[in-house]
Design a protein around this motif. Structure first.
Motif, PDB file in Angstrom:
ATOM      1  N   PRO A  14       9.625  -0.806   6.351  1.00 46.57           N
ATOM      2  CA  PRO A  14       9.295  -2.110   5.689  1.00 46.57           C
ATOM      3  C   PRO A  14       8.041  -1.624   4.683  1.00 46.57           C
ATOM      4  CG  PRO A  14       9.283  -1.743   8.329  1.00 46.57           C
ATOM      5  CD  PRO A  14       9.626  -1.050   8.338  1.00 46.57           C
ATOM      6  N   SER A  15       7.918  -2.311   3.656  1.00 48.92           N
ATOM      7  CA  SER A  15       7.201  -1.800   2.490  1.00 48.92           C
ATOM      8  C   SER A  15       6.558  -3.319   1.692  1.00 48.92           C
ATOM      9  CB  SER A  15       8.703  -1.231   1.508  1.00 48.92           C
ATOM     10  OG  SER A  15       7.620  -0.561   0.271  1.00 48.92           O
ATOM     11  N   LEU A  16       5.653  -3.370   1.869  1.00 49.85           N
ATOM     12  CA  LEU A  16       4.517  -3.717   0.630  1.00 49.85           C
ATOM     13  C   LEU A  16       5.047  -3.972  -0.568  1.00 49.85           C
ATOM     14  CD1 LEU A  16       2.262  -3.391   3.400  1.00 49.85           C
ATOM     15  CD2 LEU A  16       0.944  -4.104   1.624  1.00 49.85           C
ATOM     16  N   PRO A  17       5.190  -5.405  -0.936  1.00 46.13           N
ATOM     17  CA  PRO A  17       5.259  -5.381  -2.406  1.00 46.13           C
ATOM     18  C   PRO A  17       4.950  -4.876  -3.913  1.00 46.13           C
ATOM     19  CG  PRO A  17       5.593  -7.479  -1.368  1.00 46.13           C
ATOM     20  CD  PRO A  17       4.568  -6.284  -0.534  1.00 46.13           C
ATOM     21  N   SER A  18       5.112  -3.926  -4.604  1.00 55.22           N
ATOM     22  CA  SER A  18       4.181  -3.805  -5.555  1.00 55.22           C
ATOM     23  C   SER A  18       4.580  -3.640  -6.641  1.00 55.22           C
ATOM     24  CB  SER A  18       4.537  -2.216  -5.110  1.00 55.22           C
ATOM     25  OG  SER A  18       5.613  -1.823  -5.303  1.00 55.22           O
ATOM     26  N   LEU A  19       3.734  -3.276  -7.701  1.00 56.55           N
ATOM     27  CA  LEU A  19       3.669  -4.174  -9.230  1.00 56.55           C
ATOM     28  C   LEU A  19       3.461  -2.397  -9.866  1.00 56.55           C
ATOM     29  CD1 LEU A  19       0.921  -6.713  -9.822  1.00 56.55           C
ATOM     30  CD2 LEU A  19       3.870  -6.688  -9.929  1.00 56.55           C
ATOM     31  N   PRO A  20       3.665  -2.490 -11.441  1.00 58.12           N
ATOM     32  CA  PRO A  20       3.661  -1.113 -11.539  1.00 58.12           C
ATOM     33  C   PRO A  20       2.290  -0.292 -11.779  1.00 58.12           C
ATOM     34  CG  PRO A  20       5.798  -1.759 -12.582  1.00 58.12           C
ATOM     35  CD  PRO A  20       4.674  -3.295 -11.869  1.00 58.12           C
ATOM     36  N   LEU A  21       1.647   0.273 -11.497  1.00 55.28           N
ATOM     37  CA  LEU A  21      -0.083   0.621 -12.048  1.00 55.28           C
ATOM     38  C   LEU A  21      -0.930   0.431 -10.767  1.00 55.28           C
ATOM     39  CD1 LEU A  21      -0.624   0.594 -15.589  1.00 55.28           C
ATOM     40  CD2 LEU A  21      -1.245   1.988 -14.225  1.00 55.28           C
ATOM     41  N   LEU A  22      -0.406  -1.403 -10.885  1.00 56.33           N
ATOM     42  CA  LEU A  22      -1.257  -1.881  -9.930  1.00 56.33           C
ATOM     43  C   LEU A  22      -0.505  -1.012  -7.862  1.00 56.33           C
ATOM     44  CD1 LEU A  22      -2.331  -4.934 -10.775  1.00 56.33           C
ATOM     45  CD2 LEU A  22      -4.201  -2.971 -10.561  1.00 56.33           C
ATOM     46  N   GLY A  23       0.151  -0.490  -8.162  1.00 61.58           N
ATOM     47  CA  GLY A  23       0.924  -0.264  -7.072  1.00 61.58           C
ATOM     48  C   GLY A  23       0.887  -1.908  -5.628  1.00 61.58           C
TER      49      GLY A  23
END
Ligand code: HEM
Ligand code: PLO
Length: 484
Positions: A14-23
């Motif tokens: 299971p994984s938290l969502p993420s964005l480039p750079l900010l994770g």
């Protein structure tokens, strides 16, 4: 936005969502320190989940089963350490033990340090003598408080620093000594700047934008290096083949002996002067911060639970009377050992350990984990797991005793970590905590100043999890009015 969120592959964690750079940062709001944040996220994502800390894929373990798998069963595969900007500066590129990545040279270096500690720890009685003289001074200083409330932290830190100075390079200092002040000042500076919110080093871009913190860290490191280089040179000049006087001697002797043979020697040289210096610095930092913080936590809990103090003192009176404590008394004082364990359970000084990394493709709990993944063992969550601890937020040393009054150590208690990266100072630390606490509680009682509320137990996470400052009143016990 949806497209930027990494979907989880089947079979993966299971994984938290993420964005480039900010994770995953936008999903980590709330400003909680990592150990509490990860515990909370565990309620939503399960006991094992992954997230991106900046660019780094990291797996969080909130349960002892997976922690033991990573630290013990697959210890070798997860014995790596990630690169971190601040610790790289601190250790001249990983020439220490704690922050250096796994390598044959690291292994040899760790063994040398371990052997040197053994030489000075349990076996020799030397630690006992060192702590004894330091405790005498500490008692005098605490008792001179004259019944008024004061913060015990400076006196305790000074006493512990003194023990480590003697152990590492045979210096003992009087109250107010200029060199001691210098050591304590640079150490404080490093502690303040090295890890704002634990040792996770989430923002490596700090390197690109040098700031005031980095400047301060570099200045403190320079002061440390000047002082320790001087000690090293003095030791080299007076080194003999005889028994080592201290840790520096033992390291220097090991540098030129059998420890240098073996696989590591052929790969990038052996244990250099830089390694010796970094090890001394690290033993110093680890020895002071962890031991003094643990002592302060235990005192804080004792102020909340005066009956615990009375029971330790009854055990001391019954077993020792007024005779000075020695190492071999540990087996006679089981309740005190439980108090120490309970202090380290309820407030682990290193609540998410130091990050580990996977050195090969591997797996955790059946989920595949790629090489290079960081693993954060949330010891806080493990030490407060309601599945394994009854009323985990209650300070209750009895949980370390079974029905027949024998000591037990549950598998979900790992304040020093476990496996190839287990704390190399564990036995030294345990011995020191035992000698300090037994001597203090034999001679004096701690209580709250009149009208004061008991210490705040929330803690503040810097490089270790520390209690907020609090005040105590110290009174001598009968027969110890003179202090030592
Ligand atoms: C590592 C706890 C005292 C030296 C560690 C780790 C923990 C820990 C949790 C990290 C384990 C991991 O990353 O898996 C403690 C506690 C102490 C204590 C609770 C006292 C109450 C000391 C002392 C020394 C020391 C007195 C040395 C004089 C080290 C070193 C490492 C380490 C060198 C790095 C080991 C490695 O990475 O291979 N300690 N420690 N510690 N500790 Fe301690
Ligand atoms: C403490 C400040 C010193 O100046 C440098 C130092 C060296 C080793 C570190 C220690 C600091 C903090 C506590 C650490 C220790 C190695 C193992 C220990 C991180 C940064 C723990 C509890 O894991």
């Amino acid at each position: 936005l949806f497209l930027l969120v990494r979907p989880s592959a089947p079979g993966s964690l299971p994984s938290l969502p993420s964005l480039p750079l900010l994770g995953s940062l936008p999903w980590m709001g709330g400003g909680l320190p990592p150990h509490l944040l990860f515990t909370q996220l565990g309620h939503r994502y399960g006991p094992v989940f992954s997230l991106l800390l900046g660019p780094h894929l990291s797996v969080v373990l909130n349960r002892h089963q997976e922690a033991r798998e990573v630290l013990l069963q697959r210890g070798r595969e997860f014995a790596g350490r990630p690169f971190m900007v601040t610790t790289d500066l601190l250790t001249r590129g990983g020439k220490d033990i704690a922050f250096s990545d796994f390598s044959p040279l690291w292994k040899m270096h760790r063994r040398l340090v371990h052997d040197s500690f053994t030489l000075f720890g349990e076996g020799s009685g030397r630690l006992q003598d060192i702590v004894r003289s330091s405790v005498d001074d500490l008692c005098l200083e605490l008792l001179s408080g004259g019944g008024r409330g004061f913060d015990p932290s400076p006196a305790i830190t000074r006493a512990v620093t003194n023990v480590v100075c003697t152990l590492v390079f045979s210096s003992t200092y009087c109250h107010g000594d200029a060199e001691l002040q210098e050591v304590m000042r640079y150490n404080d500076g490093i502690v303040e700047t090295i890890a704002g919110g634990g040792l996770l080093d989430i923002y490596p871009w700090i390197k690109v934008f040098p700031n005031r913190c980095l400047r301060k860290l570099k200045d403190c490191i320079a002061v440390r290096d000047r002082l320790l280089s001087r000690k090293l040179e003095e030791h080299k000049a007076s080194l003999s083949d005889g028994p080592p006087r201290d840790l520096l001697d033992a390291l220097l002797q090991g540098q030129g002996s059998g420890h240098q043979e073996g696989e590591g020697h052929n790969e990038g040289g052996g244990i250099t002067d830089d390694h010796v210096l970094m090890t001394a610095a690290e033993a110093f930092g680890a020895g002071v911060e962890t031991t003094s913080t643990t002592l302060l936590w235990i005192l804080a809990f004792i102020l909340h639970h005066p009956q615990v103090q009375r029971r330790v003192q009854a055990e001391l009176d019954e077993q020792l009377g007024e005779r000075p404590v020695c190492v071999s008394d540990r087996v006679r004082l089981p309740y005190l050992e439980c108090v120490i364990n309970e202090g380290m359970r309820i407030r682990p000084v290193s609540p998410v350990l130091i990050p580990h990394t996977a050195m090969t493709d591997s797996s955790i709990g059946g989920h595949p984990v790629r090489r290079g993944t960081r693993v954060l063992v949330n010891m806080w969550a493990i030490h407060h797991d309601p599945e394994h601890w009854d009323t985990p937020d209650l300070f209750n040393p009895d949980r370390f005793l079974d029905d027949r009054g024998h000591r037990v150590t549950p598998p979900c208690f790992m304040p020093f970590g476990a496996g190839p990266r287990v704390c190399v100072g564990e036995s030294l630390a345990r011995l020191e905590l035992f000698l300090f606490l037994s001597s203090l509680l034999q001679r004096m009682s701690f209580k709250l100043p009149d009208g004061a509320s008991p210490p705040n137990l929330q803690g503040r996470l810097g490089v270790v999890l520390q209690p907020l400052p609090y005040k105590v009143v110290v009174t001598p016990r009968e027969g110890w009015e003179g202090g030592a």
